[in-house]
Design a protein around this motif. Structure first.
Motif: not given
Length: 207
Positions: A148-158
């Motif tokens: 989940q934390a990694l998914e949030e990182l990639f959502r922050d990328v766009g």
């Protein structure tokens, strides 16, 4: 420990045990968990026995019971230690306010330098999980938190939710597979690939 019993209003009270301060030089709770961690990593969960732990600690079995009521209580502390040791630093990096590329590099540092993440500890706990359904459930839950934390990182990328989920899985499953199959590379070699991995994972090759 001192046993207490007696009568109150003519009724005999059930015996109970009062925990007294441990003798000087008795290993601390943290000492027992550390010894158990090292034994788990080197020999597996079947080796984590009270007699063996006490021998390494240089005390009798009684020294163990000053800190824990049972082996099960120690194992609960051990799995919590793993969760704290190998997950909290990762979340601290991934959920920081730093730019995404810096967070990815911070994650790479945890893995490559072993400061805030132990591949050996993770592997040992996964081997333990293969023998224990309750531990397997805990490991699955922790994997979910990390993903989940990694998914949030990639959502922050766009990336959208689906893209973020796929890239998070690629990143995480790659790393778990890396130490599961025993890849042998120097830290220098691994660092040389970090920017390339990041460029691929942060780009959209379908456009």
């Amino acid at each position: 420990m001192i046993e207490q019993s007696g009568k109150a209003n003519g009724i005999r009270r059930k015996r109970s045990w009062v925990r007294t301060p441990p003798p000087e030089h008795t290993p601390s709770t943290e000492d027992w968990v550390r010894i158990a961690r090292e034994m788990l990593i080197s020999e597996g969960i079947v080796a984590v026995k009270i007699d063996r732990l006490a021998k390494v600690a240089g005390v009798t079995r009684g020294g163990f019971y000053w800190r824990f009521k049972s082996r099960d209580e120690l194992l609960e502390a051990l799995i919590e230690d793993w969760r704290e040791w190998n997950t909290t630093p990762m979340l601290r990096v991934l959920q920081s306010d730093a730019p995404p590329k810096d967070r990815m590099r911070g994650l790479a540092e945890l893995y490559i330098e072993g400061r805030g993440f132990s591949e050996a500890y993770d592997s040992a706990v996964r081997a333990w999980a293969a023998l224990s359904p309750p531990i397997a459930e805990i490991v699955r839950a922790v994997d979910g938190i990390r993903l989940q934390a990694l998914e949030e990182l990639f959502r922050d990328v766009g990336f959208d939710a689906d893209e973020a989920m796929i890239r998070a899985r690629i990143t995480y499953f790659h790393q778990v597979g890396y130490y599961a199959i025993g890849m042998q590379e120097t830290a220098e070699d691994r660092w040389a690939l970090v920017d390339r991995y990041t460029a691929v994972l942060f780009s959209n090759l379908m456009k």
